[in-house]
Design a protein around this motif. Structure first.
Motif, PDB file in Angstrom:
ATOM      1  N   ASN A  96       0.809  -1.221   0.000  1.00  0.00           N
ATOM      2  CA  ASN A  96       0.000   0.000   0.000  1.00  0.00           C
ATOM      3  C   ASN A  96       0.839   1.266   0.000  1.00  0.00           C
ATOM      4  OD1 ASN A  96      -1.497  -2.184   1.868  1.00  0.00           O
ATOM      5  ND2 ASN A  96      -2.889  -1.159   0.459  1.00  0.00           N
ATOM      6  N   CYS A  97       0.465   2.163  -0.898  1.00  0.00           N
ATOM      7  CA  CYS A  97       1.092   3.476  -0.985  1.00  0.00           C
ATOM      8  C   CYS A  97       0.862   4.227   0.326  1.00  0.00           C
ATOM      9  CB  CYS A  97       0.458   4.230  -2.147  1.00  0.00           C
ATOM     10  SG  CYS A  97       1.082   5.891  -2.381  1.00  0.00           S
ATOM     11  N   THR A  98       1.849   4.987   0.748  1.00  0.00           N
ATOM     12  CA  THR A  98       1.705   5.714   2.014  1.00  0.00           C
ATOM     13  C   THR A  98       0.962   7.036   1.846  1.00  0.00           C
ATOM     14  OG1 THR A  98       3.876   6.721   1.766  1.00  0.00           O
ATOM     15  CG2 THR A  98       3.754   4.669   3.042  1.00  0.00           C
ATOM     16  N   HIS A  99       0.498   7.314   0.636  1.00  0.00           N
ATOM     17  CA  HIS A  99      -0.331   8.515   0.466  1.00  0.00           C
ATOM     18  C   HIS A  99      -1.759   8.183   0.887  1.00  0.00           C
ATOM     19  CE1 HIS A  99      -2.479  11.573  -2.271  1.00  0.00           C
ATOM     20  NE2 HIS A  99      -2.131  12.159  -1.140  1.00  0.00           N
ATOM     21  N   LEU A 100      -2.478   7.427   0.054  1.00  0.00           N
ATOM     22  CA  LEU A 100      -3.852   7.082   0.408  1.00  0.00           C
ATOM     23  C   LEU A 100      -4.126   5.585   0.295  1.00  0.00           C
ATOM     24  CD1 LEU A 100      -5.792  10.096  -1.158  1.00  0.00           C
ATOM     25  CD2 LEU A 100      -5.236   9.707   1.242  1.00  0.00           C
ATOM     26  N   GLY A 101      -3.069   4.779   0.207  1.00  0.00           N
ATOM     27  CA  GLY A 101      -3.230   3.338   0.337  1.00  0.00           C
ATOM     28  C   GLY A 101      -3.437   2.535  -0.926  1.00  0.00           C
ATOM     29  N   MET A 114       5.640   2.188  -8.453  1.00  0.00           N
ATOM     30  CA  MET A 114       4.803   3.320  -8.862  1.00  0.00           C
ATOM     31  C   MET A 114       3.366   3.099  -8.406  1.00  0.00           C
ATOM     32  SD  MET A 114       6.196   4.424 -12.544  1.00  0.00           S
ATOM     33  CE  MET A 114       7.896   4.105 -13.006  1.00  0.00           C
ATOM     34  N   CYS A 115       2.763   4.188  -8.006  1.00  0.00           N
ATOM     35  CA  CYS A 115       1.379   4.144  -7.541  1.00  0.00           C
ATOM     36  C   CYS A 115       0.470   4.671  -8.649  1.00  0.00           C
ATOM     37  CB  CYS A 115       1.235   4.994  -6.279  1.00  0.00           C
ATOM     38  SG  CYS A 115      -0.458   5.033  -5.694  1.00  0.00           S
ATOM     39  N   PRO A 116      -0.559   3.920  -9.020  1.00  0.00           N
ATOM     40  CA  PRO A 116      -1.422   4.341 -10.133  1.00  0.00           C
ATOM     41  C   PRO A 116      -2.386   5.472  -9.771  1.00  0.00           C
ATOM     42  CG  PRO A 116      -2.256   2.314  -9.175  1.00  0.00           C
ATOM     43  CD  PRO A 116      -0.980   2.630  -8.456  1.00  0.00           C
ATOM     44  N   CYS A 117      -2.550   5.750  -8.506  1.00  0.00           N
ATOM     45  CA  CYS A 117      -3.608   6.707  -8.122  1.00  0.00           C
ATOM     46  C   CYS A 117      -3.228   8.167  -8.326  1.00  0.00           C
ATOM     47  CB  CYS A 117      -4.035   6.450  -6.682  1.00  0.00           C
ATOM     48  SG  CYS A 117      -4.901   4.875  -6.525  1.00  0.00           S
ATOM     49  N   HIS A 118      -2.111   8.588  -7.740  1.00  0.00           N
ATOM     50  CA  HIS A 118      -1.753  10.012  -7.860  1.00  0.00           C
ATOM     51  C   HIS A 118      -0.295  10.188  -8.263  1.00  0.00           C
ATOM     52  CE1 HIS A 118      -4.816   9.500  -4.599  1.00  0.00           C
ATOM     53  NE2 HIS A 118      -5.478  10.240  -5.459  1.00  0.00           N
ATOM     54  N   GLY A 119       0.306   9.146  -8.841  1.00  0.00           N
ATOM     55  CA  GLY A 119       1.664   9.280  -9.371  1.00  0.00           C
ATOM     56  C   GLY A 119       2.778   9.182  -8.347  1.00  0.00           C
ATOM     57  N   GLY A 120       2.530   8.617  -7.189  1.00  0.00           N
ATOM     58  CA  GLY A 120       3.601   8.433  -6.208  1.00  0.00           C
ATOM     59  C   GLY A 120       4.634   7.438  -6.734  1.00  0.00           C
ATOM     60  N   VAL A 121       5.911   7.746  -6.513  1.00  0.00           N
ATOM     61  CA  VAL A 121       6.995   6.877  -6.992  1.00  0.00           C
ATOM     62  C   VAL A 121       7.955   6.612  -5.836  1.00  0.00           C
ATOM     63  CG1 VAL A 121       8.852   6.615  -8.681  1.00  0.00           C
ATOM     64  CG2 VAL A 121       6.805   7.895  -9.295  1.00  0.00           C
ATOM     65  N   GLY A 131       6.312  12.602  -5.945  1.00  0.00           N
ATOM     66  CA  GLY A 131       4.870  12.541  -5.778  1.00  0.00           C
ATOM     67  C   GLY A 131       4.430  12.819  -4.356  1.00  0.00           C
ATOM     68  N   PRO A 132       3.158  12.588  -4.083  1.00  0.00           N
ATOM     69  CA  PRO A 132       2.592  12.991  -2.783  1.00  0.00           C
ATOM     70  C   PRO A 132       2.876  12.087  -1.583  1.00  0.00           C
ATOM     71  CG  PRO A 132       0.884  12.106  -4.210  1.00  0.00           C
ATOM     72  CD  PRO A 132       2.137  12.116  -5.024  1.00  0.00           C
ATOM     73  N   PRO A 133       3.392  10.856  -1.721  1.00  0.00           N
ATOM     74  CA  PRO A 133       3.568  10.034  -0.509  1.00  0.00           C
ATOM     75  C   PRO A 133       4.401  10.754   0.561  1.00  0.00           C
ATOM     76  CG  PRO A 133       3.887   8.671  -2.437  1.00  0.00           C
ATOM     77  CD  PRO A 133       3.810  10.104  -2.922  1.00  0.00           C
TER      78      PRO A 133
HETATM   79 FE1  FES Z   1      -0.451   6.601  -4.046  1.00  0.00          FE
HETATM   80 FE2  FES Z   1      -1.903   8.802  -3.830  1.00  0.00          FE
HETATM   81  S1  FES Z   1      -2.413   6.808  -3.182  1.00  0.00           S
HETATM   82  S2  FES Z   1       0.066   8.581  -4.685  1.00  0.00           S
END
Ligand code: FES
Length: 163
Positions: A96-101, A114-121, A131-133
């Motif tokens: 899980n991405c540490t931005h929004l999971g 890479m995170c598909p939701c908001h471009g976290g890398v 990105g936002p993480p």
């Molecule tokens: Fe991964 Fe937002 S949930 S960048």
């Protein structure tokens, strides 16, 4: 003011102080005991043989959460990323991405998660590349016992908790 009225107000004041102390103290106690509670919902879980993982590669693995309830269904199966470095050094990351999971994917060509939701890398070591993480991928504690890889899994910290 007679003495019985003074005595009542004195006791009522003590009662109100007790209520106020409880309202302040209980959340503080919960905060202080949170790491103990988290630890109690974790256990060592086997992730397969060490030789199931190729050196220098990152692979998707899965384990069964030992702390489930019957209605967890498929969500009791928890995926994670396992990276094996030379010298039998393992890094196991929560998916899980540490931005929004959202679930992050590993891209072998670029060597990035890479995170598909908001471009976290994230880099291969789980640290944030862009990105936002707000912080690195959650890294499991690992151990190797008798040729098998073990992780301390179960309840993972939420974004509001320190890791
Ligand atoms: Fe991964 Fe937002 S949930 S960048």
């Amino acid at each position: 003011m007679n003495s019985s009225r003074r005595s009542f107000l004195f006791r009522f004041g003590i009662f109100l102080n007790g209520v106020a102390a409880s309202l302040i103290g209980i959340p503080i106690l919960g905060y202080l005991l949170a790491p103990v509670r988290t630890r109690a919902l974790q256990a060592w879980i086997p992730l397969g043989d060490v030789d199931d993982y190729e050196t220098g590669r990152t692979a998707l693995a899965e384990y069964e959460n030992p702390f489930t309830v019957p209605w967890d269904g498929e969500t009791a199966r928890i995926p994670c990323w396992v990276r094996r470095e030379p010298g039998d050094v393992f890094s196991v990351f929560a998916i899980n991405c540490t931005h929004l999971g959202c679930p992050v994917r590993w891209f072998e060509g670029s060597g990035l998660f890479m995170c598909p939701c908001h471009g976290g890398v994230y880099y291969a070591d789980g640290t944030v590349a862009s990105g936002p993480p707000p912080r690195p991928l959650y890294r499991y504690e690992t151990e190797i016992r008798d040729g098998r890889l073990w992780v301390r899994g179960g309840r993972l910290p939420t974004l509001s908790e320190s890791v």
